[in-house]
Design an enzyme around this catalytic site. Structure first.
Site, PDB file in Angstrom:
ATOM      1  N   CYS A  43      18.816  15.154  14.508  1.00  0.00           N
ATOM      2  CA  CYS A  43      18.970  15.838  13.224  1.00  0.00           C
ATOM      3  C   CYS A  43      19.613  14.852  12.255  1.00  0.00           C
ATOM      4  O   CYS A  43      20.505  14.100  12.654  1.00  0.00           O
ATOM      5  CB  CYS A  43      19.864  17.076  13.382  1.00  0.00           C
ATOM      6  SG  CYS A  43      20.067  18.031  11.866  1.00  0.00           S
TER       7      CYS A  43
ATOM      8  N   CYS B 279      12.970  29.352  22.045  1.00  0.00           N
ATOM      9  CA  CYS B 279      13.746  28.586  21.069  1.00  0.00           C
ATOM     10  C   CYS B 279      13.132  27.193  20.976  1.00  0.00           C
ATOM     11  O   CYS B 279      13.077  26.475  21.970  1.00  0.00           O
ATOM     12  CB  CYS B 279      15.194  28.519  21.562  1.00  0.00           C
ATOM     13  SG  CYS B 279      16.241  27.474  20.563  1.00  0.00           S
TER      14      CYS B 279
ATOM     15  N   CYS C 214      26.790  18.193  11.437  1.00  0.00           N
ATOM     16  CA  CYS C 214      27.775  19.271  11.577  1.00  0.00           C
ATOM     17  C   CYS C 214      28.737  18.923  12.712  1.00  0.00           C
ATOM     18  O   CYS C 214      28.290  18.476  13.782  1.00  0.00           O
ATOM     19  CB  CYS C 214      27.076  20.591  11.854  1.00  0.00           C
ATOM     20  SG  CYS C 214      25.869  21.010  10.571  1.00  0.00           S
TER      21      CYS C 214
ATOM     22  N   HIS D 206      29.117  29.841   9.076  1.00  0.00           N
ATOM     23  CA  HIS D 206      30.237  29.264   9.833  1.00  0.00           C
ATOM     24  C   HIS D 206      31.575  29.165   9.103  1.00  0.00           C
ATOM     25  O   HIS D 206      32.602  28.899   9.744  1.00  0.00           O
ATOM     26  CB  HIS D 206      29.892  27.871  10.394  1.00  0.00           C
ATOM     27  CG  HIS D 206      28.636  27.830  11.197  1.00  0.00           C
ATOM     28  ND1 HIS D 206      28.275  28.817  12.074  1.00  0.00           N
ATOM     29  CD2 HIS D 206      27.649  26.910  11.252  1.00  0.00           C
ATOM     30  CE1 HIS D 206      27.114  28.506  12.637  1.00  0.00           C
ATOM     31  NE2 HIS D 206      26.713  27.361  12.146  1.00  0.00           N
TER      32      HIS D 206
ATOM     33  N   CYS E 295      28.310  20.357  16.386  1.00  0.00           N
ATOM     34  CA  CYS E 295      26.955  20.352  16.974  1.00  0.00           C
ATOM     35  C   CYS E 295      26.650  19.021  17.655  1.00  0.00           C
ATOM     36  O   CYS E 295      26.765  17.961  17.052  1.00  0.00           O
ATOM     37  CB  CYS E 295      25.931  20.631  15.888  1.00  0.00           C
ATOM     38  SG  CYS E 295      24.229  20.497  16.470  1.00  0.00           S
TER      39      CYS E 295
ATOM     40  N   GLU F 266      14.004  19.508  23.612  1.00  0.00           N
ATOM     41  CA  GLU F 266      14.094  20.559  24.609  1.00  0.00           C
ATOM     42  C   GLU F 266      13.671  21.883  23.999  1.00  0.00           C
ATOM     43  O   GLU F 266      13.744  22.079  22.794  1.00  0.00           O
ATOM     44  CB  GLU F 266      15.510  20.622  25.192  1.00  0.00           C
ATOM     45  CG  GLU F 266      15.694  19.500  26.194  1.00  0.00           C
ATOM     46  CD  GLU F 266      17.138  19.200  26.539  1.00  0.00           C
ATOM     47  OE1 GLU F 266      17.963  19.149  25.617  1.00  0.00           O
ATOM     48  OE2 GLU F 266      17.416  19.009  27.716  1.00  0.00           O
TER      49      GLU F 266
ATOM     50  N   SER G 237      23.106  29.327   8.860  1.00  0.00           N
ATOM     51  CA  SER G 237      24.298  28.918   9.610  1.00  0.00           C
ATOM     52  C   SER G 237      25.462  28.814   8.632  1.00  0.00           C
ATOM     53  O   SER G 237      25.649  27.785   8.002  1.00  0.00           O
ATOM     54  CB  SER G 237      24.039  27.562  10.269  1.00  0.00           C
ATOM     55  OG  SER G 237      22.991  27.693  11.196  1.00  0.00           O
TER      56      SER G 237
ATOM     57  N   CYS H 292      23.656  28.683  24.316  1.00  0.00           N
ATOM     58  CA  CYS H 292      23.714  28.150  22.959  1.00  0.00           C
ATOM     59  C   CYS H 292      24.865  27.177  22.851  1.00  0.00           C
ATOM     60  O   CYS H 292      25.934  27.391  23.351  1.00  0.00           O
ATOM     61  CB  CYS H 292      23.857  29.272  21.946  1.00  0.00           C
ATOM     62  SG  CYS H 292      25.372  30.187  22.047  1.00  0.00           S
TER      63      CYS H 292
ATOM     64  N   SER I 287      16.063  28.996  11.356  1.00  0.00           N
ATOM     65  CA  SER I 287      17.508  28.881  11.103  1.00  0.00           C
ATOM     66  C   SER I 287      17.775  27.621  10.294  1.00  0.00           C
ATOM     67  O   SER I 287      17.305  26.536  10.639  1.00  0.00           O
ATOM     68  CB  SER I 287      18.245  28.804  12.441  1.00  0.00           C
ATOM     69  OG  SER I 287      19.623  28.548  12.226  1.00  0.00           O
TER      70      SER I 287
HETATM   71  N1  SAH Z   1      19.670  23.030  12.098  1.00  0.00           N
HETATM   72  C1  SAH Z   1      19.530  24.440  12.078  1.00  0.00           C
HETATM   73  C2  SAH Z   1      18.924  25.006  13.349  1.00  0.00           C
HETATM   74  C3  SAH Z   1      19.382  24.445  14.667  1.00  0.00           C
HETATM   75  S1  SAH Z   1      21.010  24.794  15.124  1.00  0.00           S
HETATM   76  C4  SAH Z   1      20.857  25.100  11.778  1.00  0.00           C
HETATM   77  O1  SAH Z   1      21.869  24.408  11.777  1.00  0.00           O
HETATM   78  O2  SAH Z   1      20.857  26.294  11.500  1.00  0.00           O
HETATM   79  C5  SAH Z   1      20.958  26.505  15.629  1.00  0.00           C
HETATM   80  C6  SAH Z   1      22.330  27.177  15.581  1.00  0.00           C
HETATM   81  O3  SAH Z   1      23.211  26.658  16.602  1.00  0.00           O
HETATM   82  C7  SAH Z   1      23.056  26.975  14.257  1.00  0.00           C
HETATM   83  O4  SAH Z   1      23.612  28.183  13.785  1.00  0.00           O
HETATM   84  C8  SAH Z   1      24.127  26.001  14.662  1.00  0.00           C
HETATM   85  O5  SAH Z   1      25.165  26.018  13.747  1.00  0.00           O
HETATM   86  C9  SAH Z   1      24.489  26.480  16.040  1.00  0.00           C
HETATM   87  N2  SAH Z   1      25.242  25.536  16.864  1.00  0.00           N
HETATM   88  C10 SAH Z   1      25.176  24.195  16.844  1.00  0.00           C
HETATM   89  N3  SAH Z   1      26.016  23.661  17.760  1.00  0.00           N
HETATM   90  C11 SAH Z   1      26.634  24.693  18.366  1.00  0.00           C
HETATM   91  C12 SAH Z   1      27.614  24.791  19.407  1.00  0.00           C
HETATM   92  N4  SAH Z   1      28.101  23.708  19.997  1.00  0.00           N
HETATM   93  N5  SAH Z   1      28.017  26.027  19.790  1.00  0.00           N
HETATM   94  C13 SAH Z   1      27.479  27.118  19.215  1.00  0.00           C
HETATM   95  N6  SAH Z   1      26.563  27.088  18.241  1.00  0.00           N
HETATM   96  C14 SAH Z   1      26.133  25.904  17.811  1.00  0.00           C
HETATM   97 FE1  SF4 Z   2      21.610  19.655  12.466  1.00  0.00          FE
HETATM   98 FE2  SF4 Z   2      21.795  22.347  12.725  1.00  0.00          FE
HETATM   99 FE3  SF4 Z   2      23.153  20.657  14.358  1.00  0.00          FE
HETATM  100 FE4  SF4 Z   2      23.885  20.890  11.806  1.00  0.00          FE
HETATM  101  S1  SF4 Z   2      23.937  22.519  13.383  1.00  0.00           S
HETATM  102  S2  SF4 Z   2      23.680  18.961  12.970  1.00  0.00           S
HETATM  103  S3  SF4 Z   2      21.916  21.154  10.826  1.00  0.00           S
HETATM  104  S4  SF4 Z   2      20.939  20.886  14.251  1.00  0.00           S
END
Ligand code: SAH
Ligand code: SF4
Length: 411
Positions: A147, A140, A151, A268, A154, A127, A266, A386, A244
Site C-alpha cells: 500500500c 476479503c 497508517c 479510527h 497497519c 493474500e 476507515s 483482521c 473500504s
Molecule cells: N486500505 C483500505 C482497505 C484495507 S485495510 C482501508 O484502509 O480502509 C481494511 C481495514 O483494516 C481498515 O479499516 C484498516 O484500518 C484495518 N486495519 C489495518 N490494520 C489493522 C490492524 N492491525 N488491526 C485491525 N484493523 C486493521
Molecule cells: Fe493502506 Fe489501508 Fe493499511 Fe492504511 S490501513 S496502510 S490505507 S491498507
C-alpha cells in the site's frame, strides 16, 4: 491539474506517500479473466471474428468464464473448434497462482497468491481470505501489492514493494476462491470444508479489505467490480460488495456513481490531530472533508448505510469521550459503526484496547442508536484474523508471512 495536485500533496508536512515501485509486466499470453464484454469482443476481433458475431461470441465466453467457471477452452462446447484453437493460441484463462492454502478450524481459508513480478527474485504476492458463516460466505480481497499509504497500526503500510493489481488480478482472486471451494455448477467443496449450507452459492459477499487502498487503484477496482456484479456472470449484487477506504475523498463520489457498491470508511479517530498521526492521508483530506463526501455519497439511504470502521487502540482512541464524539460526528449520516479489535503484529507500536473498554465504548455507540458490532476475529489459528497483512514479498518470517487481515462484516 494533476501535477499541481501532486505538488500540493508533497508540500503537506508529515504526509509521505510511497510511489508504486514496481510495474505490472503482462504475460505473453494474456488471460481473458477480468476483461469487460467490450474487451472480450475486441479480443475476438483480433482473432478475425467478424464484427456482427463478436457480441454474441463474447456473451458465450462470458457464460463459460463466469457462470460455468471454465478453466480451459476445450470444455466450451458451444464455441466452434476452430475458434477454440485460435483462443488457445493467443489467450489463457489463467488465475493468480496459489502458493499456499491454509484452513482454520472455524473454516476460514487463506490463500497466498503469486502474481507476475518484474523479476523472479521479487515475486508479487497478495493474500485472500474466505470467511464462511451461516447463510453467507465473505471473501476479503486485495487491490494492491502492499500500500502506498502508511497508517501506523497497519502491517501492510510497512511493506516497501507496491504495485497496483490489474482488473484481471482482482477478479482472479474470486475465481481462485470459487475454484478451490468448488463453487461452480456441478463442482463439490473439498472434503470437510465449511461452507454455507443453505443450498446457495459459497461466495456471496465481497469486501475489498485486503492489502492496499482500493481508491488509489480506482479504474482497475471499478472495472473488476463491474465484472463481478454483472448479473449474467458471477452476479454478486452490488449491495453485497463493500469497498473500504482510508479516505481518498475525490474518489468517494466516483465509487458511488461509477461502481455503485457499499462503502466502508476507515475513520479510527474523531480529531484531526490524532487522525493525522494514525492515518496520515488525513493531512491531505481531513475529517470534515471526508465526512462531507460521506454525507453526499450517491445512493445513501437508511437501508444502504456507510460502515465506519474504528480500530480499538489501547489508550489512543478508546475513551468514552471518543465514543461520544464519534456519535456526534456521524449525526445525520446513515451509518453503521464497526469496532475492530486491533490485531498486533511484530514491531507494532500499538496494543489492543482491553475487552471491557471495547464493551463500554460499544455501549455508548449502541445507546446512540447504532448497532455496534465488534468484529469477531476469525481464523486465529492461521493468523487470518483482521489485523495485518504483509505478503512474503519482502522475505518475512514464517509467522509474519502468515499474518493477515480478514474482515468479516458481521452484523
Ligand atoms: N486500505 C483500505 C482497505 C484495507 S485495510 C482501508 O484502509 O480502509 C481494511 C481495514 O483494516 C481498515 O479499516 C484498516 O484500518 C484495518 N486495519 C489495518 N490494520 C489493522 C490492524 N492491525 N488491526 C485491525 N484493523 C486493521
Ligand atoms: Fe493502506 Fe489501508 Fe493499511 Fe492504511 S490501513 S496502510 S490505507 S491498507
Amino acid at each position: 491539474m494533476t501535477i499541481m495536485h501532486e505538488a500540493a500533496a508533497a508540500a503537506i508536512p508529515g504526509f509521505v506517500e510511497k510511489a508504486p515501485l514496481e510495474r505490472y509486466v503482462a504475460p505473453d499470453k494474456p488471460s481473458l479473466i477480468g476483461m469487460s464484454r467490450t474487451e472480450l469482443a475486441a479480443a475476438l476481433g483480433e482473432l478475425g471474428v467478424p464484427p456482427a458475431q463478436r457480441k454474441m461470441r463474447a456473451q458465450q465466453l462470458w457464460h463459460w468464464l463466469y457462470v460455468r467457471g471454465a478453466t480451459g477452452f476445450e470444455v466450451m462446447t458451444s464455441v466452434s473448434k476452430e475458434l477454440r484453437a485460435d483462443l488457445e493460441r493467443r489467450f489463457t484463462l489463467a488465475r493468480p497462482e496459489v502458493v499456499t492454502e491454509q484452513v482454520s478450524v472455524d473454516g476460514t481459508r487463506k490463500w497466498l497468491l503469486r502474481l507476475p513480478g518484474e523479476s523472479d527474485e521479487r515475486p508479487h504476492e497478495v493474500e485472500c481470505v474466505y470467511i464462511p458463516e451461516t447463510g453467507r460466505g465473505t471473501l476479503c480481497i486485495s487491490s494492491q501489492v502492499g500500500c502506498t499509504l502508511t497508517c501506523t497500526f497497519c502491517h501492510t503500510g510497512t511493506q516497501r514493494l507496491v504495485r497496483n493489481l490489474t482488473a484481471g488480478e482482482i477478479v482472479g482472486q474470486i475465481m481462485v476462491a470459487r475454484d478451490r471451494l468448488g463453487d461452480w455448477p456441478g463442482a463439490q467443496p473439498p472434503e470437510g470444508a465449511i461452507v454455507p449450507t443453505d443450498g446457495g452459492r459459497f461466495v456471496t459477499n465481497i469486501v475489498m479489505m485486503g492489502m492496499g487502498e482500493p481508491l488509489y487503484n480506482f479504474e482497475a477496482v471499478r472495472d473488476a467490480l463491474l465484472v463481478v456484479a454483472d448479473n449474467e456472470g458471477i452476479a454478486i449484487s452490488k449491495r453485497k460488495i463493500t469497498v473500504s477506504t482510508s479516505g481518498v475523498v475525490p474518489n468517494i463520489a466516483r465509487t458511488g456513481e461509477e461502481i455503485g457498491v457499499m462503502l466502508a470508511v476507515s475513520l479510527h479517530a474523531v480529531r484531526d490531530d490524532l487522525r493525522n498521526e494514525l492515518v496520515p492521508l488525513n493531512r491531505k483530506y481531513p475529517i470534515a472533508e471526508l465526512l462531507e463526501a460521506c454525507r453526499t455519497y450517491p445512493g445513501l439511504t437508511n437501508a444502504k448505510r456507510i460502515t465506519f470502521e474504528y480500530v480499538m487502540l489501547k489508550g489512543v482512541n478508546d475513551s468514552l469521550a471518543d465514543a461520544r464524539a464519534l456519535v456526534r460526528l456521524l449525526k445525520g449520516i446513515p451509518a453503521k459503526i464497526n469496532l475492530i479489535p486491533f490485531n498486533p503484529w511484530p514491531g507494532a507500536v500499538h496494543a489492543c484496547s482491553e475487552w471491557e473498554t471495547i464493551e463500554r465504548f460499544s455501549e455508548v455507540v449502541f445507546d446512540a442508536g447504532y448497532s455496534a458490532p465488534v468484529r469477531t476475529p476469525r481464523g486465529r489459528d492461521i493468523l487470518a484474523a483482521c489485523g495485518q497483512l504483509k505478503s512474503a514479498t519482502e522475505k518475512l518470517s514464517v509467522r509474519e508471512r502468515m499474518a493477515l487481515r480478514a474482515m468479516a462484516m458481521t452484523e
